[in-house]
Design a protein around this motif. Structure first.
Motif, PDB file in Angstrom:
ATOM      1  N   PHE A  11     -76.038  63.047 -13.545  1.00 15.50           N
ATOM      2  CA  PHE A  11     -75.367  62.814 -12.679  1.00 15.50           C
ATOM      3  C   PHE A  11     -73.829  63.498 -12.854  1.00 15.50           C
ATOM      4  O   PHE A  11     -73.232  64.096 -12.137  1.00 15.50           O
ATOM      5  N   GLU A  12     -73.494  63.505 -14.315  1.00 17.46           N
ATOM      6  CA  GLU A  12     -72.147  64.137 -14.565  1.00 17.46           C
ATOM      7  C   GLU A  12     -72.254  65.806 -14.338  1.00 17.46           C
ATOM      8  O   GLU A  12     -71.320  66.003 -13.830  1.00 17.46           O
ATOM      9  N   GLN A  13     -73.287  66.200 -14.682  1.00 14.93           N
ATOM     10  CA  GLN A  13     -73.391  67.535 -14.457  1.00 14.93           C
ATOM     11  C   GLN A  13     -73.660  67.852 -13.046  1.00 14.93           C
ATOM     12  O   GLN A  13     -73.042  68.879 -12.930  1.00 14.93           O
ATOM     13  N   CYS A  14     -74.141  67.237 -12.051  1.00 14.64           N
ATOM     14  CA  CYS A  14     -74.171  67.526 -10.812  1.00 14.64           C
ATOM     15  C   CYS A  14     -72.987  67.175 -10.212  1.00 14.64           C
ATOM     16  O   CYS A  14     -72.481  68.056  -9.303  1.00 14.64           O
ATOM     17  N   LEU A  15     -72.138  66.181 -10.720  1.00 18.54           N
ATOM     18  CA  LEU A  15     -70.959  66.134 -10.225  1.00 18.54           C
ATOM     19  C   LEU A  15     -69.847  67.103 -10.510  1.00 18.54           C
ATOM     20  O   LEU A  15     -69.214  67.757  -9.570  1.00 18.54           O
ATOM     21  N   ALA A  16     -69.915  67.736 -11.670  1.00 18.24           N
ATOM     22  CA  ALA A  16     -68.996  68.983 -12.372  1.00 18.24           C
ATOM     23  C   ALA A  16     -69.484  69.941 -11.582  1.00 18.24           C
ATOM     24  O   ALA A  16     -68.750  70.807 -11.029  1.00 18.24           O
ATOM     25  N   GLU A  17     -70.976  70.501 -11.095  1.00 18.17           N
ATOM     26  CA  GLU A  17     -71.263  71.529 -10.490  1.00 18.17           C
ATOM     27  C   GLU A  17     -70.630  71.479  -9.016  1.00 18.17           C
ATOM     28  O   GLU A  17     -70.245  72.337  -8.274  1.00 18.17           O
ATOM     29  N   GLY A  18     -70.839  70.184  -8.503  1.00 20.09           N
ATOM     30  CA  GLY A  18     -70.361  70.047  -6.991  1.00 20.09           C
ATOM     31  C   GLY A  18     -68.781  70.141  -6.839  1.00 20.09           C
ATOM     32  O   GLY A  18     -68.295  70.662  -5.983  1.00 20.09           O
ATOM     33  N   LYS A  19     -68.153  69.763  -7.957  1.00 17.26           N
ATOM     34  CA  LYS A  19     -66.762  69.958  -8.007  1.00 17.26           C
ATOM     35  C   LYS A  19     -66.399  71.353  -8.114  1.00 17.26           C
ATOM     36  O   LYS A  19     -65.549  71.842  -7.264  1.00 17.26           O
ATOM     37  N   ALA A  20     -66.913  72.242  -8.820  1.00 20.15           N
ATOM     38  CA  ALA A  20     -66.672  73.703  -8.903  1.00 20.15           C
ATOM     39  C   ALA A  20     -67.141  74.484  -7.884  1.00 20.15           C
ATOM     40  O   ALA A  20     -66.476  75.276  -7.402  1.00 20.15           O
ATOM     41  N   GLU A  21     -68.235  74.107  -7.186  1.00 19.54           N
ATOM     42  CA  GLU A  21     -68.570  74.653  -5.933  1.00 19.54           C
ATOM     43  C   GLU A  21     -67.267  74.595  -4.793  1.00 19.54           C
ATOM     44  O   GLU A  21     -67.175  75.292  -4.132  1.00 19.54           O
ATOM     45  N   GLY A  22     -67.125  73.165  -4.843  1.00 17.81           N
ATOM     46  CA  GLY A  22     -66.065  72.776  -3.674  1.00 17.81           C
ATOM     47  C   GLY A  22     -64.803  73.479  -4.121  1.00 17.81           C
ATOM     48  O   GLY A  22     -64.149  73.971  -3.039  1.00 17.81           O
ATOM     49  N   GLN A  23     -64.424  73.620  -5.352  1.00 16.09           N
ATOM     50  CA  GLN A  23     -63.132  74.560  -5.660  1.00 16.09           C
ATOM     51  C   GLN A  23     -63.309  76.044  -5.090  1.00 16.09           C
ATOM     52  O   GLN A  23     -62.314  76.342  -4.645  1.00 16.09           O
ATOM     53  N   ALA A  24     -64.378  76.569  -5.333  1.00 17.17           N
ATOM     54  CA  ALA A  24     -64.797  78.057  -4.772  1.00 17.17           C
ATOM     55  C   ALA A  24     -64.468  78.047  -3.369  1.00 17.17           C
ATOM     56  O   ALA A  24     -64.123  79.178  -3.021  1.00 17.17           O
ATOM     57  N   GLU A  25     -65.168  77.109  -2.876  1.00 13.38           N
ATOM     58  CA  GLU A  25     -65.123  77.212  -1.263  1.00 13.38           C
ATOM     59  C   GLU A  25     -63.639  77.056  -0.829  1.00 13.38           C
ATOM     60  O   GLU A  25     -63.034  77.926  -0.026  1.00 13.38           O
ATOM     61  N   GLY A  26     -62.812  76.289  -1.452  1.00 14.65           N
ATOM     62  CA  GLY A  26     -61.742  76.099  -1.065  1.00 14.65           C
ATOM     63  C   GLY A  26     -60.679  77.380  -1.296  1.00 14.65           C
ATOM     64  O   GLY A  26     -59.887  77.894  -0.641  1.00 14.65           O
ATOM     65  N   LYS A  27     -61.172  77.995  -2.440  1.00 13.76           N
ATOM     66  CA  LYS A  27     -60.295  79.085  -2.960  1.00 13.76           C
ATOM     67  C   LYS A  27     -60.921  80.408  -1.956  1.00 13.76           C
ATOM     68  O   LYS A  27     -60.021  81.143  -1.486  1.00 13.76           O
ATOM     69  N   ALA A  28     -62.113  80.481  -1.601  1.00 17.27           N
ATOM     70  CA  ALA A  28     -62.596  81.561  -0.689  1.00 17.27           C
ATOM     71  C   ALA A  28     -61.881  81.235   0.678  1.00 17.27           C
ATOM     72  O   ALA A  28     -61.417  82.271   1.335  1.00 17.27           O
ATOM     73  N   GLN A  29     -61.842  80.005   1.141  1.00 13.93           N
ATOM     74  CA  GLN A  29     -61.202  79.818   2.538  1.00 13.93           C
ATOM     75  C   GLN A  29     -59.639  80.128   2.336  1.00 13.93           C
ATOM     76  O   GLN A  29     -58.912  80.610   3.410  1.00 13.93           O
ATOM     77  N   ALA A  30     -59.075  80.013   1.245  1.00 14.88           N
ATOM     78  CA  ALA A  30     -57.649  80.143   1.088  1.00 14.88           C
ATOM     79  C   ALA A  30     -57.397  81.755   1.072  1.00 14.88           C
ATOM     80  O   ALA A  30     -56.580  82.419   1.867  1.00 14.88           O
ATOM     81  N   LEU A  31     -58.319  82.519   0.472  1.00 16.12           N
ATOM     82  CA  LEU A  31     -58.316  83.893   0.431  1.00 16.12           C
ATOM     83  C   LEU A  31     -58.561  84.536   1.839  1.00 16.12           C
ATOM     84  O   LEU A  31     -57.616  85.445   2.279  1.00 16.12           O
TER      85      LEU A  31
END
Length: 98
Positions: A11-31
């Protein structure tokens, strides 16, 4: 047999992966927002490249460059810079002794 700790770890691994993916999506949208606000038109391939990127450090580099880059290609590091296009100097010919 899986233990409670195994489930928590998964669960912790999936949560960390989901968080990183969300951060990447946010940064891509900001760019994309920065480039659009600067009036820089993106080719479909450039937009796809940005949206597909999951490397947070790479997205940060692109965002930092996008603030001042004169083109999307230069913001993404795919265009030669003025420095790399400067003509090369030829080595001076050796002087002859008279």
């Amino acid at each position: 047999m899986a233990t409670d700790r195994d489930y928590v770890s998964d669960f912790e691994q999936c949560l960390a992966e989901g968080k990183a993916e969300g951060q990447a999506e946010g940064k891509a949208q900001a760019l994309l927002t920065i480039l659009s606000a600067r009036g820089l038109a993106l080719a479909p391939a450039q937009r796809a490249r940005i949206l597909a990127c999951r490397d947070l450090a790479q997205l940060d580099r692109w965002i930092a460059r996008a603030v001042t880059a004169p083109s999307v290609a230069q913001a993404l590091g795919t265009a030669p810079t003025a420095r790399s296009r400067a003509p090369r100097r030829r080595a001076a010919a050796p002087r002859r002794r008279a």
